[in-house]
Design a protein around this motif. Sequence first.
Motif, short mmCIF file in Angstrom:
data_model
loop_
_atom_site.label_atom_id
_atom_site.label_comp_id
_atom_site.label_asym_id
_atom_site.label_seq_id
_atom_site.Cartn_x
_atom_site.Cartn_y
_atom_site.Cartn_z
N ALA A 187 -9.27 -11.46 -9.17
CA ALA A 187 -8.40 -10.41 -8.29
C ALA A 187 -8.52 -10.72 -6.95
N LYS A 188 -9.53 -11.20 -6.28
CA LYS A 188 -9.54 -11.26 -4.70
C LYS A 188 -8.17 -12.47 -4.55
N GLU A 189 -8.03 -13.51 -5.26
CA GLU A 189 -7.15 -14.54 -4.99
C GLU A 189 -5.71 -14.24 -5.33
N ARG A 190 -5.60 -13.28 -6.56
CA ARG A 190 -4.35 -13.30 -7.42
C ARG A 190 -3.96 -11.85 -8.08
N LEU A 191 -4.49 -10.85 -7.07
CA LEU A 191 -4.01 -9.47 -7.71
C LEU A 191 -3.61 -8.73 -6.21
N LYS A 192 -2.39 -8.18 -6.68
CA LYS A 192 -2.18 -7.35 -5.28
C LYS A 192 -1.65 -5.93 -5.88
N LEU A 193 -2.05 -4.76 -5.41
CA LEU A 193 -1.88 -3.25 -5.60
C LEU A 193 -0.60 -3.09 -4.88
N PHE A 194 0.32 -2.17 -5.73
CA PHE A 194 1.38 -1.55 -5.28
C PHE A 194 1.64 0.02 -5.50
N LYS A 195 1.94 0.78 -4.70
CA LYS A 195 2.00 2.06 -5.07
C LYS A 195 3.62 2.27 -5.61
N ALA A 196 3.56 2.98 -6.79
CA ALA A 196 4.89 3.25 -7.48
C ALA A 196 4.92 4.59 -8.22
N ASP A 197 5.98 5.23 -8.33
CA ASP A 197 6.08 6.37 -8.98
C ASP A 197 7.12 6.25 -9.96
N LEU A 198 6.86 6.66 -11.33
CA LEU A 198 7.90 6.52 -12.35
C LEU A 198 9.26 7.18 -12.26
N LEU A 199 9.17 8.31 -11.52
CA LEU A 199 10.31 9.24 -11.10
C LEU A 199 11.14 9.13 -10.01
N GLU A 200 10.59 8.06 -9.17
CA GLU A 200 11.17 7.52 -7.92
C GLU A 200 12.12 6.36 -7.82
#
Length: 322
Positions: free
Chosen positions: A54-67
């Motif tokens: 995860a440290k090397e290859r995971l990036k988190l993004f905020k997203a909303d299904l209805l947006e």
Amino acid sequence: MNGGGKVVCVTGASGYIASWIVKLLLLRGYTVRATVQNPTDTAETEHLLALEGAKERLKLFKADLLEDCSFEQAIEGCDAVFHTASPVKFIVTDPQTELIDPAVKGTLNVLNTCKKTSSVKRVIVTSSTAAVLVRQPPLEPNDVVDETFFSDPSVCMERKLWYPLSKTLAENVACQFAKDNGMDMVVINPGFIIGPLLQPTLNFSVEIIVDMVKGKNPFNCRYYSFVDVRDVALAHVKALETPSANGRYIISGPSVTINHIKETMRELFPKLCIDDTNGEGLMDGVNCTICVDKVKNLGVEFTLLKSSLRDTIISLKEKWLL
């Protein structure tokens, strides 16, 4: 390492199946862009950030299904997208707002973004056997169900089965969209999913096991069919890695009685007080034969129910959820 250098997006990444998909993708060398509702909520993100790779290859993004356009940043530059985000609830006060809109509009929102993103070669959508089994006349024990079976939205509405309705409508719009836009899309239709949890909170399908331990029969059914979350996650990844994969893939275990499930749990955990069920098997539930040849051809082998139950209960105890 199948995924070396490949970038993929997983929507609703903190969920039960999605967390396992992320884990598997990281182990196979993929770079993963994961969407969550709230990146600052540790209950959503901590278990993902702790995964190997995860440290090397995971990036988190905020997203909303209805947006609208909410997924653009996460999907940009991806080779493939796993769309798993969709609410799972069986008791709702407002089915349209709580289930149908997020499932249907969310799916279209994600697919529209995929269509606009030229790098995306394949989309894998998580549906459910709920989009397969609700039909009129009801399925009988001698029926053999395969990928050609679809739930009937009017039957779902009539019987107020809102979750199956949401999954059926979402899968229908996804298939229509893929057809209209020449999109390479694969759909996975799992049954009730059990197995160890990566996320810290109880999810709907594993809660069924907690209920059974407490002597409840959550759906008042005589028959249940379960499938292991690790097998479901593998089916998703194989659907990406197998060039010839296409259409739908049902993944579900054989129908077993609630008595058999409880006996197995008692045998595995004699110290666990498993109460007898009140109102034993008031409804049969769906007791038919489900053909899983197609998913087996992807190279998915099924975990035995006994192992899944054992690992589920160990996991629930470790997380203080039982």
